[in-house]
Scaffold this motif. Structure first.
Motif, short mmCIF file in Angstrom:
data_model
loop_
_atom_site.label_atom_id
_atom_site.label_comp_id
_atom_site.label_asym_id
_atom_site.label_seq_id
_atom_site.Cartn_x
_atom_site.Cartn_y
_atom_site.Cartn_z
N TRP A 101 0.64 -1.08 0.19
CA TRP A 101 -0.09 0.04 0.04
C TRP A 101 0.51 0.40 0.27
O TRP A 101 0.47 2.09 -0.89
CB TRP A 101 -1.07 0.30 1.10
CG TRP A 101 -0.46 0.45 2.74
CD1 TRP A 101 0.53 -0.68 3.59
CD2 TRP A 101 -0.89 1.55 3.34
NE1 TRP A 101 0.95 0.12 4.46
CE2 TRP A 101 -0.05 1.23 4.78
CE3 TRP A 101 -1.23 3.30 2.84
CZ2 TRP A 101 0.11 2.17 5.24
CZ3 TRP A 101 -1.23 3.33 4.32
CH2 TRP A 101 -0.02 3.71 5.59
N LEU A 102 2.35 1.14 0.49
CA LEU A 102 3.18 2.31 0.93
C LEU A 102 3.53 2.21 -0.78
O LEU A 102 3.28 3.79 -1.13
CB LEU A 102 4.10 2.46 1.15
CG LEU A 102 3.80 2.68 3.07
CD1 LEU A 102 5.09 1.55 3.16
CD2 LEU A 102 3.68 4.20 3.15
N TYR A 103 3.79 1.61 -1.37
CA TYR A 103 3.91 1.62 -3.29
C TYR A 103 2.72 3.10 -3.82
O TYR A 103 3.28 3.57 -4.90
CB TYR A 103 4.16 0.33 -3.72
CG TYR A 103 5.69 -0.22 -3.09
CD1 TYR A 103 6.95 0.42 -3.56
CD2 TYR A 103 5.88 -1.22 -1.75
CE1 TYR A 103 8.32 -0.14 -3.06
CE2 TYR A 103 6.63 -1.25 -2.08
CZ TYR A 103 8.13 -0.69 -2.22
OH TYR A 103 8.65 -1.84 -1.69
N VAL A 104 1.86 2.18 -3.66
CA VAL A 104 0.24 2.78 -4.13
C VAL A 104 0.48 4.16 -3.89
O VAL A 104 -0.23 5.21 -4.13
CB VAL A 104 -0.55 1.87 -3.67
CG1 VAL A 104 -1.88 3.00 -4.89
CG2 VAL A 104 -0.68 0.48 -4.23
N ASN A 105 0.56 4.79 -2.51
CA ASN A 105 0.44 5.79 -2.05
C ASN A 105 1.86 6.60 -2.79
O ASN A 105 1.20 8.25 -2.56
CB ASN A 105 0.24 6.67 -0.52
CG ASN A 105 -0.70 5.94 0.21
OD1 ASN A 105 -1.38 5.02 -0.54
ND2 ASN A 105 -0.09 6.26 1.56
N LEU A 106 2.46 5.92 -3.35
CA LEU A 106 3.45 7.04 -3.66
C LEU A 106 2.61 7.37 -5.15
O LEU A 106 3.90 8.63 -5.33
CB LEU A 106 4.61 6.24 -3.98
CG LEU A 106 6.09 6.48 -4.60
CD1 LEU A 106 6.71 7.88 -3.92
CD2 LEU A 106 6.97 5.50 -4.75
#
Length: 616
Positions: free
Chosen positions: A561-566
């Motif tokens: 999910w952090l990669y998506v937030n990026l």
């Protein structure tokens, strides 16, 4: 006459944009300093193990040795720099509270850390700031009995870990904790009994009701009224004579400030990355710190000005990006670069029938490939770049988040070249398309000149940024998207990452100008289609993530999910990239200058806005 008017018009535009950039930067600076009532300066603090911490100090001029003020250390979260939470620092300083907003370890201008769990063990550097502020006589305008900390996301973890760390110290020494009060925003995973039982500070807590990471919470959602994490926070340290709280009343004050048992819980209805940037959340922090520090500033909690700085710095960001085009036009008038100007090749024949079907099929295929390869490339990057992925200091591609984007960019750049060639090989060359239409022919000498001009533009553009920062102490940004100054070591990273990213940037320029520039199509429509095509795949990931979240209460990609937030920062860059590639193509008649300039500028933006584990 038209030829002489064009350079003059371009020169006027460049000067107009420069004036607008200076004006918006000045305006942002005036808001940040409350028109001179707040002194803002950068500081560097040497810390343990040869590490160092860079921060912005916001000192209200009312804070003096005769009138010491409370201090709050502001800790941004993962992937964020000191500017990302300047709104909190600005509003606290407007109310007479000194604020120190830090670049967390391995982010911004601060060094990496010897600890692989810097937020937990060092508060991202906040522990060192608190210890320095509490012990040094230099900061004589700070009330050492009223030192606080606040942070969002991983910065929130740093805040509660600080309360735990200094609480243990207080128990050993028999003295009050150096941290009078902390505010934990966007993070509840460490509101455990093991952590909270040693806290000897007042604690405020704020959590987004629609936090994407809430699936990790004990009840799997973001409702803090009955969450074990918030109930635990309120009940640990509560007067044993009173019954335990079974449902938290949001915004209700619990405990006693003087006894350091004060607690309050907020639960704003917003997504995780946007929580720090709403008036309600900022007001909650203001009310909390005014209450625990016993301050009546005379300003209402919703009397806020930080968003004016954000709007003005957004103007600076947009203006600076637009300036690249007239800057290129001006440089192309210099004799050494004048030979780079060629007639713009004729557009491709408008696709019809099967050609139209092929175009939109490839358009959709490219978007789907971009969508379905992003998370797998992020996972592959963790296997290929093990040290960066495990927070170990290294010179070998030390940026764990950008490694994922780089892997995705290389793959999709190569796919773009392949689809372009297949389209030409099996359709284009049979329907009037000739390579001369692409603007791809170039000599080695001309390529070298193009590279030299790209470097000149990059240096000039960043020199202007440094000038704005020197005079006004602001950069170009909007919320968590920013163009910021960088350390010299990051120039080495630029050389490391740019060759791989250039594959994608060049591929994009070729497709934008060699297959999407067709006859009988308005220029605005052509560039709009190119912008959508370049960003659609990544935007689809965001759509899938949040539609799933809306329907089920849990995001589609949990581990990633952090990669998506990026992507909130990457998608806008992908959308505007084809516009720049087309503008530079129209200036030179070739596909190369655009990707050279945009790759250098955009990748440095990425490099300066992510964690980097460079050795000390």
């Amino acid at each position: 006459m038209p030829e002489t008017k064009a350079p003059r018009a371009g020169s006027r535009l460049l000067w107009t944009l420069l004036a607008l950039l200076i004006g918006s930067s000045l305006g942002a600076s005036l808001v940040q300093t409350s028109f001179g009532d707040i002194e803002v300066k950068s500081i560097t603090l040497p810390t343990q193990n040869g590490q160092w911490l860079v921060a912005d100090l916001f000192r209200p001029r009312s804070a003096t040795a005769d009138n010491p003020a409370p201090l709050v250390v502001v800790v941004p979260g993962f992937q964020r720099s000191k500017e990302a939470l300047s709104n909190v620092a600005i509003e606290l300083a407007r109310r007479g509270i000194v604020a120190i907003s830090i670049d967390p370890y391995a982010q911004g201008g601060s060094s990496a850390s010897m600890s692989r769990r810097a937020a937990t063990t060092e508060g991202y550097g906040m522990f060192a700031v608190v210890e320095y502020a509490a012990d040094t006589p230099n900061l004589n305008y700070i009330d050492k009995s009223r030192i606080g900390a606040t942070g969002h996301s991983a910065g929130g973890n740093a805040a509660i870990r600080g309360a735990n760390f200094f609480g243990k110290e207080a128990q050993r020494t028999g003295q009050p904790s150096k941290l009078h009060s902390v505010f934990v925003s966007g993070y509840v995973l460490t509101l455990t009994e093991d952590v909270l039982r040693d806290v000897r500070s007042n604690v405020g807590m704020s959590y987004a009701f629609y936090d994407e990471g809430a699936y990790r919470n004990e009840l799997g959602d973001g409702d803090m009224r009955v969450a074990p994490e918030s109930l635990r926070l309120v009940n640990i340290g509560r007067d044993p004579a009173r019954p335990p709280v079974t449902e938290v009343e949001l915004g209700e004050y619990y405990g006693d400030v003087a006894q350091r048992t004060f607690r309050v819980v907020y639960n704003e209805r917003v997504l995780h990355p946007f929580q720090p940037y709403i008036v309600e959340a900022t007001a909650n922090q203001i009310e909390y710190f005014e209450h625990v520090f016993g301050i009546d500033s005379g300003l209402g909690s919703r009397d806020q000005v930080w968003y004016w700085k954000e709007l003005l710095s957004l103007v600076s960001l947009v203006t600076a990006m637009i300036m690249l085009v007239p800057l290129a036009r001006a440089l192309l008038q210099v004799p050494v670069f004048a030979s780079l100007v060629h007639p713009v090749p004729p557009p491709l024949p408008a696709p019809k029938g099967r050609g139209r079907i092929l175009f939109w099929s490839l358009f959709a295929t490219g978007a789907l490939i971009a969508c379905f390869t992003y998370i797998p490339m992020a996972e592959l990057s963790q296997a290929l770049f093990v040290k960066a992925s495990t927070r170990v200091q290294t010179w070998f591609f030390p940026q764990r988040m950008n490694n994922a984007v780089m892997m995705w960019a290389v793959l999709n750049g190569l796919v773009g070249f392949l689809m372009f060639w297949l389209s030409y090989r099996f359709h284009g060359r049979k329907h009037g398309v000739v390579p001369e239409m692409w603007g791809a022919s170039i000599t080695a000498r001309e390529f070298g000149k193009t590279l030299a001009m790209g470097l000149v533009m990059y240096v000039a553009w960043y020199l202007l940024l440094y000038t704005m920062y020197f005079f006004f102490h602001v950069d170009y940004r909007f919320l968590f998207m920013g163009v910021r100054i960088f350390r010299a070591e990051e120039l080495w990273l630029l050389l490391m990452y740019v060759p791989f990213f250039y594959i994608f940037f060049l591929s994009n320029s070729l497709r934008v100008n060699g297959s999407m520039r067709t006859a009988e199509q308005p220029e605005w429509r052509s560039m709009l289609i190119a912008g959508i095509g370049n960003s659609l795949g990544l935007f689809l990931i965001v759509i899938v993530q949040y539609v799933t979240f809306w329907l089920t209460g849990t995001v589609y990609w949990t581990d990633g999910w952090l990669y998506v937030n990026l992507l909130f920062a990457v998608v806008p860059m992908m959308f505007v990239l084809p516009y720049f590639n087309r503008f530079f193509f129209r200036l030179t008649g070739r596909i190369y200058l655009g990707p050279m300039v945009t790759c250098l500028v955009f990748i440095m933006i990425l490099l300066t806005n992510t964690v980097v584990y460079i050795p000390l």
